[in-house]
Design an enzyme around this catalytic site. Sequence first.
Site, PDB file in Angstrom:
ATOM      1  N   SER A   1     -11.768  72.967  49.497  1.00 17.91           N
ATOM      2  CA  SER A   1     -10.908  74.111  49.161  1.00 17.91           C
ATOM      3  C   SER A   1     -10.330  74.703  50.435  1.00 17.91           C
ATOM      4  O   SER A   1     -10.918  74.551  51.517  1.00 17.91           O
ATOM      5  CB  SER A   1     -11.729  75.188  48.457  1.00 17.91           C
TER       6      SER A   1
ATOM      7  N   TYR B   1     -18.589  81.477  46.682  1.00 18.03           N
ATOM      8  CA  TYR B   1     -17.752  80.258  46.629  1.00 18.03           C
ATOM      9  C   TYR B   1     -17.325  79.841  48.036  1.00 18.03           C
ATOM     10  O   TYR B   1     -17.405  78.662  48.400  1.00 18.03           O
ATOM     11  CB  TYR B   1     -16.527  80.528  45.754  1.00 18.03           C
TER      12      TYR B   1
END
Length: 241
Positions: A140, A154
């Site tokens: 990501s 996250y």
Amino acid sequence: MLNDQVAIITGASRGIGKEIAKQLASKGVRLAILGSSEDIFKTKDEIEKEGSGNILAFRSDVAKENEVDHVVEATKNAYGRVDILINNAGIGMFKKVEDVTVEEWKNTFEINVQGVFLCVKAVLPIMKKQQFGTIITVSSDVARYTIADKGTLYTSTKYAVQGFMGSLLQEVRKDGIRVGTINPGMVDTYFADTKQGEEKKADWLKVGDIAEAVVYMASAPKHMQIDELHLHPLIQNYPRP
Ligand code: NAP
């Protein structure tokens, strides 16, 4: 280059992983796909109906060592080799830090980080014996910068993945194994309990954009190592690292 290679793709029930499976299948790659829900068999049926040949599908949890080991062993038994591993399975959990439970913290790390570790650990002996392999992780953009508000858990998992992949490359490149990371920004999928195709995501990256990046990385000539690709929708404002 890709034709007849053997790939394992995690998190292929839907979203990015499903599209990676479709695109690799269309290039003649022999596939083993896994996901933790029954939906993984829908992906298998769809791809087989598109005429790309039979594929192996496993309802398996990337966080569980015995399940990952079974997938890798069954793939090796069926196809005789494993050339490509795509670590794509991942979950989003966005809460203020005081609201994250220890259970949520552990579960997210187990899927997003331990899952990558377990899959890599299982394929490495095979790839080392072959002196060939390509390991690609869909991580990501938050592996490269922190996000404000509700991002601690996250973001922490993707920073961990970034570190793992960087060190892994240095450890295995002498064995002919390429290691690459794709760091996307906002992609229109089912991520974090949303729906693919929502109107607000009209200008976000599409699953096909990420799958094409995976195909590019995996089909690079044998001598070429692509470390990282960063992909964002033009509308996304993000801090440059
Ligand atoms: P998605 O549509 O929710 O798909 C996630 C996939 O992971 C599903 O196929 C899911 O299948 C699988 N999965 C979840 N937990 C699993 C487990 N324990 N074991 C095996 N498979 C599991 O989300 P996505 O956006 O495609 O996410 C794919 C990757 O892209 C993730 O690593 C995510 O962090 C990353 N990413 C997404 C975005 C975005 O904006 N969407 C941005 C940057 C990075 P089952 O339900 O069958 O388990």
